[in-house]
Write a protein that holds these residues in place. Structure first.
Motif, PDB file in Angstrom:
ATOM      1  N   ASP A 167       0.999  -1.263   0.174  1.00 13.45           N
ATOM      2  CA  ASP A 167      -0.198   0.070   0.129  1.00 13.45           C
ATOM      3  C   ASP A 167       0.801   1.282  -0.059  1.00 13.45           C
ATOM      4  O   ASP A 167       1.592   1.513   1.028  1.00 13.45           O
ATOM      5  N   ILE A 168       0.824   1.825  -1.075  1.00 18.00           N
ATOM      6  CA  ILE A 168       1.771   3.179  -1.320  1.00 18.00           C
ATOM      7  C   ILE A 168       0.909   4.287  -1.295  1.00 18.00           C
ATOM      8  O   ILE A 168       1.160   5.422  -1.871  1.00 18.00           O
ATOM      9  N   THR A 169      -0.614   4.260  -0.969  1.00 18.58           N
ATOM     10  CA  THR A 169      -1.382   5.478  -0.951  1.00 18.58           C
ATOM     11  C   THR A 169      -0.747   6.666  -0.371  1.00 18.58           C
ATOM     12  O   THR A 169      -0.769   7.801  -0.839  1.00 18.58           O
ATOM     13  N   ASN A 200       2.197  11.834  -0.470  1.00 16.98           N
ATOM     14  CA  ASN A 200       3.174  12.623  -0.292  1.00 16.98           C
ATOM     15  C   ASN A 200       4.097  13.024  -1.079  1.00 16.98           C
ATOM     16  O   ASN A 200       4.686  14.451  -1.098  1.00 16.98           O
ATOM     17  N   ASN A 201       4.179  12.343  -2.344  1.00 22.22           N
ATOM     18  CA  ASN A 201       4.959  12.608  -3.403  1.00 22.22           C
ATOM     19  C   ASN A 201       4.391  13.943  -4.121  1.00 22.22           C
ATOM     20  O   ASN A 201       4.852  14.592  -4.331  1.00 22.22           O
ATOM     21  N   ALA A 214       2.286  15.902  -2.921  1.00 19.52           N
ATOM     22  CA  ALA A 214       2.565  16.967  -2.060  1.00 19.52           C
ATOM     23  C   ALA A 214       3.791  17.584  -2.227  1.00 19.52           C
ATOM     24  O   ALA A 214       4.113  18.645  -2.264  1.00 19.52           O
ATOM     25  N   LEU A 215       4.663  16.714  -2.078  1.00 17.66           N
ATOM     26  CA  LEU A 215       6.027  17.341  -2.238  1.00 17.66           C
ATOM     27  C   LEU A 215       6.266  17.759  -3.917  1.00 17.66           C
ATOM     28  O   LEU A 215       7.027  18.637  -3.940  1.00 17.66           O
ATOM     29  N   LYS A 216       5.828  17.248  -4.902  1.00 22.45           N
ATOM     30  CA  LYS A 216       5.682  17.825  -5.928  1.00 22.45           C
ATOM     31  C   LYS A 216       5.284  19.455  -6.010  1.00 22.45           C
ATOM     32  O   LYS A 216       5.681  20.398  -6.732  1.00 22.45           O
ATOM     33  N   LEU A 217       3.972  19.333  -5.463  1.00 27.40           N
ATOM     34  CA  LEU A 217       3.449  20.761  -5.548  1.00 27.40           C
ATOM     35  C   LEU A 217       4.175  21.517  -4.514  1.00 27.40           C
ATOM     36  O   LEU A 217       4.160  22.810  -5.153  1.00 27.40           O
ATOM     37  N   ALA A 218       4.852  20.967  -3.368  1.00 28.08           N
ATOM     38  CA  ALA A 218       5.620  22.052  -2.777  1.00 28.08           C
ATOM     39  C   ALA A 218       6.827  22.416  -3.356  1.00 28.08           C
ATOM     40  O   ALA A 218       7.294  23.705  -3.413  1.00 28.08           O
ATOM     41  N   ASN A 219       7.370  21.494  -4.453  1.00 22.53           N
ATOM     42  CA  ASN A 219       8.656  21.918  -5.241  1.00 22.53           C
ATOM     43  C   ASN A 219       8.258  23.179  -6.169  1.00 22.53           C
ATOM     44  O   ASN A 219       8.876  23.861  -6.636  1.00 22.53           O
TER      45      ASN A 219
END
Length: 825
Positions: A426-428, A433-434, A436-441
Motif C-alpha cells: 500500500d503506497i497510498t 506525499n510525493n 504534495a512534495l511535487k506541489l511544494a517543489n
C-alpha cells in the motif's frame, strides 16, 4: 556382511604378518650365522698362521666369500695395506689399530659389511670382512619359492573364506527381502470375537506387536480413539457390512520396561469384515501400516498452518489467482484492506475489487504473464474497499507454474492453468506525499523565481539609484573642487569646503547603503589582484594624520619586518575596512594615540594569517554592548549616535567584507580605556612590482581626449578637470556621436559614459572595437555613476581599458590616465 568380512580381512592380515615375521627372523639368523662363520674363519687363520701361506689364506677366504686385509706398520707410522686396491676408509683403519681383537663397528658408508680384527704380531693387523648384501641375496634366493607358495596359499584361503561369507550374506539378504515382500503382500491379519478379543493373527502381527497375542484389541488402540473404533466394529457386526477406518495402535510393554510413546505409536488403515463361522459371529480385520503417510500429512498440515500464519501477519498484501484472475487465496491483510470476509473474496475476480479504468490493464498483465517468461512483473493499480475508499497499490506479479509435463496439451493447460501470485504494498500515503512534495517543489520554484525576479529588480533599482544619485553628486563635488582651486577669499573657501566635505559625507553614506544592499542581495563580489599592502596602510595613515593632529592625537604605524610587501587580494575592500576602523577610532578618541599595526603568521599552502590591528585610547565599549556593534544601523549606545553621529553601517559592512574574504574582525574593548579592532584575513604573498608611481596630482598630458557624456553639468566639470591636466577635450552627447567622432578624428583616449541616450557606452565601445586598425586600438575608460561590480565587468568585457566611477576623484582619474597616457613635464 559386516562382521564376517572383518574376520576374513583380519585373518588375511595375520597370515601376511606371520609370513613376513618368519621371513625376517630367518634373515637375522643368516646374518648371525655369517658373523659366527667370519669369527671362526679368523680364529682358524690365527691357529694355522705358520702352516699356511698368505696366498693359501686369501684363496680360502675367497672360497668362503670373505676378504682379507693386512695392515703393516712400524712403531710410529703406517707402512702399507695389502692388497693395494683396498676400499677401507681412514676411520675404519684408525679404529682397527686402536681397539682390541673382535668385530669392528662399521662406518656409515659400510653398514652392509662385517669387519673382524685380529692382531697377528706387533707390526701386522689382519682385517677380515664379509658382505651382508651377499648373505641377503642368498637368503632371498633360497626362500623365494617357499614364501611365494605360502603367500599364495594364504591368499587362496582368504579368498575362499571371503566367497563363503559373501554367499552366506547374499542368502541371508534374499531371505530377508522375501520375508519383507510377503509381509507387505499379506499385511496384518486379525480375527476378533464379538468382545473384540484377538483369537487369531498372522506372523506379521506378532512381529509388529510381539506382546499382543490373545489380548483385547482395545489395549492396542490409543485411548483417545478407543470409543470411536469400538463404534466402527459394533457397526460392522450390526450392519454386517464392510467398514473402513483409520486408527492409532500402540505397542504393549511388559514389566517396568521404559519406552518412548511416540516411537511406539503407528497409524493403520483397517478394514473390518463381519463373518459367521459355526453359527458364531467374528470380525476379520486386515490392516496396512500408513504411519509414514500419516505423519507426512500431519507435517504438511502443520507447515501449511504455519505458512498461513506467516502470510496473515505480513503487512504485504498477498493474493493467489488463476490465470483468469479468479482469487484462490488471499491473506488477512488483503481482507482487512478490502473490508470483506473470506467468503466474499474467494472465487471473485480481482478486477471486482478494482476501479473499471484498471480492468483492461489488469487483464493484460494476467494474460501476458507466462511461466516461460521467468520474471516478475511490476505494476501499479488501485484497489477499492467496500467502503468505497481507493488505495494505490504497488504490485509484483509472478507466475507459479504447475508440475505437469503436459505443456503441449492445450486442453490440459486450459483446465489446469498455473497459479499467479500477486504481492502488493500500500503506497497510498507515499503517493500522496510525493504529490504534495511535487506541489511544494513547484511552489518553491515559483517562490525562487519570484525572489530572483525581485532580486534582479532590486539590483536594477540599486544601479539606477546609484546612477541617479552619483550624477548630481559628481556635479556638486566637481564644482566645489574647481571653485576651491580658484577661490582666494578665505571665507568663501571655508563655505565651499563645507559643501565639499558634506558632499563627501553624503556620498559615503550612499556608498554604505549600496554596499549593504549588495551584500544582502548576494551580488557582492571581490577582486583578486596584486597590491602593495604597505603603501595601502601608509595611505590610510596619511589620510587621517592631519585630522588626528588637529585633535592632538598621536598616530603610530607599524608594519612587520618579516612580512611581504605585496599580496594577492582586494585592496579596495581592505582599504574600506581600514578606513571604517580608523574613522571610528579617530571619532571616539579625544586624547592619547591610535596605533595601526600589521602583523602576520605563516600558514600552510604558502598563506599567511594577516592581522591588521587598529588600537585606540578612546571612550571604549561596555562588555555587554560589544555584541551589538556589528548589527546594521546600531551603535553601542543611542547617546553615541546623538553625540558622535553616524549611521551604524560601517562595522556591519566591514564584518561582511571580512567574512567574504574568509576572514573576521575581532574586538577587545574596555569602557573608558579604549578599543582594539583586529582584521584577520588569509592572504597569499604577491609579486614584487618595481613600477614607481609618480607623486602629486599635477600633470601635463598634452593629449586629445573624446568625452562622451550626456549630462551637461558633468560634461562641463569633467572638461575643466581635463583642461587642468593639459588635455584637450571634445564633448559628445551619446555613443553614436562618439563613433562618428572616432571615425573622423584621431584621439589619444576616449572617456565613455555608460548610460546615454540613442546609444549607450557599452554598445558604442563594441562598435569602436569593430573598426579597422588603428581606430579600434584607441584606449577607452568607462566614466559612469554605476558603482556595481557587474557594471565594471560589462565594461571590461565590452573592450574598455579601465573603469572610473562618479563622482570623479582627481586621484583616481590621474591614476587611470597615467596607465594609458604619457605625461610631458
Amino acid at each position: 556382511m559386516g562382521k564376517q568380512s572383518h574376520t576374513v580381512i583380519i585373518l588375511a592380515l595375520c597370515v601376511f604378518l606371520l609370513t613376513g615375521a618368519a621371513w625376517y627372523i630367518g634373515l637375522e639368523q643368516s646374518y648371525q650365522q655369517k658373523q659366527a662363520s667370519l669369527k671362526n674363519f679368523v680364529q682358524l687363520l690365527s691357529a694355522t698362521n705358520n702352516k699356511m701361506s698368505k696366498g693359501q689364506q686369501d684363496r680360502l677366504a675367497h672360497q668362503q666369500n670373505f676378504k682379507l686385509y693386512r695392515i703393516i706398520r712400524n712403531q710410529y707410522e703406517l707402512v702399507s695395506i695389502k692388497p693395494n686396491d683396498h676400499n677401507l676408509n681412514k676411520t675404519l683403519i684408525l679404529q682397527s689399530l686402536q681397539q682390541a681383537d673382535g668385530f669392528i663397528s662399521a662406518p656409515e658408508n659400510s653398514e652392509n659389511t662385517l669387519f673382524y680384527k685380529h692382531q697377528i704380531d706387533k707390526k701386522t693387523v689382519l682385517i677380515a670382512s664379509a658382505s651382508l648384501i651377499t648373505v641377503r641375496q642368498s637368503y632371498i634366493t633360497a626362500t623365494q619359492k617357499p614364501m611365494l607358495t605360502l603367500l599364495t596359499l594364504g591368499l587362496i584361503l582368504s579368498l575362499v573364506l571371503f566367497l563363503w561369507q559373501y554367499s552366506q550374506w547374499s542368502n541371508f539378504r534374499k531371505k530377508k527381502g522375501l520375508l519383507e515382500k510377503q509381509k507387505r503382500a499379506l499385511g496384518v491379519y486379525l480375527k476378533l470375537d464379538t468382545n473384540f478379543q484377538i483369537i487369531e493373527c498372522n506372523s506379521d502381527f506378532i512381529a509388529t506387536f510381539p506382546n499382543s497375542k490373545n489380548v483385547n484389541i482395545r489395549h492396542l488402540i490409543k485411548s483417545s480413539e478407543r470409543e470411536r473404533v469400538e463404534q466402527y466394529l459394533s457397526q460392522a457386526l450390526a450392519s454386517k457390512t464392510l467398514i473402513d477406518f483409520e486408527c492409532t495402535l500402540i505397542q504393549e510393554h511388559q514389566g517396568n520396561e521404559t519406552f518412548n510413546q511416540q516411537d511406539d505409536e503407528s497409524r493403520w488403515a483397517m478394514r473390518a469384515k463381519p463373518i459367521v463361522d459355526n453359527n458364531q459371529a467374528y470380525i476379520l480385520i486386515s490392516a496396512d501400516d500408513i504411519s509414514k503417510r500419516h505423519y507426512m500429512e500431519v507435517e504438511l498440515r502443520h507447515e501449511r498452518n504455519r505458512m498461513q500464519a506467516y502470510l496473515n501477519t505480513m503487512h504485504t498484501l498477498l493474493i493467489i489467482t488463476d490465470r483468469h484472475g479468479k482469487i484462490i487465496e488471499a491473506n488477512r491483510q488483503f481482507m482487512l484492506l478490502i473490508g470483506g470476509s473470506e467468503n466474499s473474496i474467494i472465487n471473485k475476480p480481482i478486477s471486482h475489487f478494482c476501479p473499471k479504468r484498471s480492468h483492461h490493464k489488469i487483464n493484460n498483465y494476467l494474460r501476458n504473464l507466462t511461466p516461460e517468461a521467468g520474471s516478475t512483473v511490476s505494476a501499479e493499480f488501485p484497489l477499492v474497499a467496500i467502503t468505497g475508499k481507493e488505495y494505490t497499490i504497488d504490485w509484483r506479479i509472478t507466475s507459479v507454474p504447475n508440475d505437469s509435463d503436459s505443456d503441449n496439451n492445450d486442453d490440459y493447460r486450459e483446465n489446469h492453468s498455473e497459479e499467479i501470485l500477486l504481492t502488493g504494498l500500500d503506497i497510498t500515503e507515499s503517493v500522496a506525499n510525493n504529490q504534495a512534495l511535487k506541489l511544494a517543489n513547484i511552489q518553491i520554484r515559483e517562490a525562487l523565481r519570484s525572489a530572483e525576479s525581485a532580486n534582479q529588480s532590486k539590483s536594477v533599482f540599486l544601479a539606477n539609484m546609484s546612477h541617479e544619485i552619483r550624477t548630481p553628486m559628481n556635479g556638486i563635488l566637481g564644482a566645489a573642487e574647481l571653485i576651491l582651486d580658484q577661490t582666494t577669499d578665505d571665507e568663501k573657501k571655508q563655505y565651499i569646503d563645507i559643501i565639499h566635505s558634506s558632499s563627501h559625507s553624503l556620498l559615503n553614506i550612499i556608498n554604505d547603503i549600496l554596499d549593504l544592499s549588495k551584500i544582502e542581495s548576494g551580488s557582492f563580489e571581490l577582486e583578486q589582484i596584486n597590491f602593495d599592502l604597505h603603501q595601502l596602510c601608509n595611505e590610510v595613515y596619511q589620510l587621517f594624520s592631519s585630522a588626528a593632529k588637529q585633535k592632538g592625537i598621536q598616530i603610530l604605524y607599524f608594519y612587520g619586518a618579516d612580512l611581504p610587501q605585496f599580496w594577492i587580494g582586494d585592496p579596495n575592500r581592505i582599504r574600506q575596512i581600514l578606513n571604517n576602523l580608523f574613522s571610528n577610532a579617530l571619532k571616539f578618541t579625544h586624547q592619547g594615540r591610535i596605533d595601526l599595526r600589521v602583523q602576520g603568521e605563516r600558514l600552510a599552502n604558502h598563506q599567511y594569517d594577516l592581522k591588521i590591528q587598529v588600537k585606540d585610547s578612546g571612550i571604549g565599549i561596555a562588555e555587554k554592548k560589544v555584541g551589538h556593534i556589528f548589527s546594521a544601523f546600531q551603535q553601542a549606545d543611542t547617546s553615541t549616535s546623538r553625540k558622535y553621529g553616524g549611521t551604524g553601517l560601517g562595522l556591519t559592512i566591514s564584518q561582511h567584507l571580512a567574512s567574504a574574504m574568509q576572514g573576521i574582525i575581532e574586538v577587545e574593548s574596555e569602557l573608558g580605556t579604549g578599543s582594539t579592532f583586529s582584521l584577520h584575513v588569509p592572504l597569499k604573498p604577491g609579486v614584487i612590482e618595481n613600477r614607481i608611481k609618480r607623486s602629486g596630482l599635477i600633470r601635463n598630458y598634452q593629449a586629445k581626449v573624446l568625452l562622451a557624456e550626456d549630462n551637461e553639468v558633468n560634461a562641463k566639470i569633467a572638461s575643466k578637470i581635463l583642461t587642468k591636466l593639459g588635455i584637450e577635450a571634445t564633448v559628445v552627447e551619446n555613443g553614436e556621436l562618439a563613433i562618428h567622432e572616432t571615425t573622423a578624428k584621431t584621439f589619444d583616449l576616449i572617456l565613455m559614459d555608460i548610460n546615454m541616450p540613442i546609444m549607450d557606452g557599452i554598445t558604442a565601445t563594441e562598435k569602436i572595437r569593430e573598426l579597422s586598425f588603428p581606430k579600434n586600438q584607441v584606449p577607452i575608460l568607462a566614466l559612469t555613476a554605476n558603482a556595481m561590480m557587474e557594471d565594471k565587468e560589462r565594461c571590461i568585457n565590452a573592450g574598455m581599458n579601465g573603469f572610473i566611477s562618479k563622482p570623479i576623484k582627481l586621484e583616481r582619474l590621474v591614476e587611470e590616465l597615467d596607465n594609458v597616457l604619457s605625461c610631458v613635464d
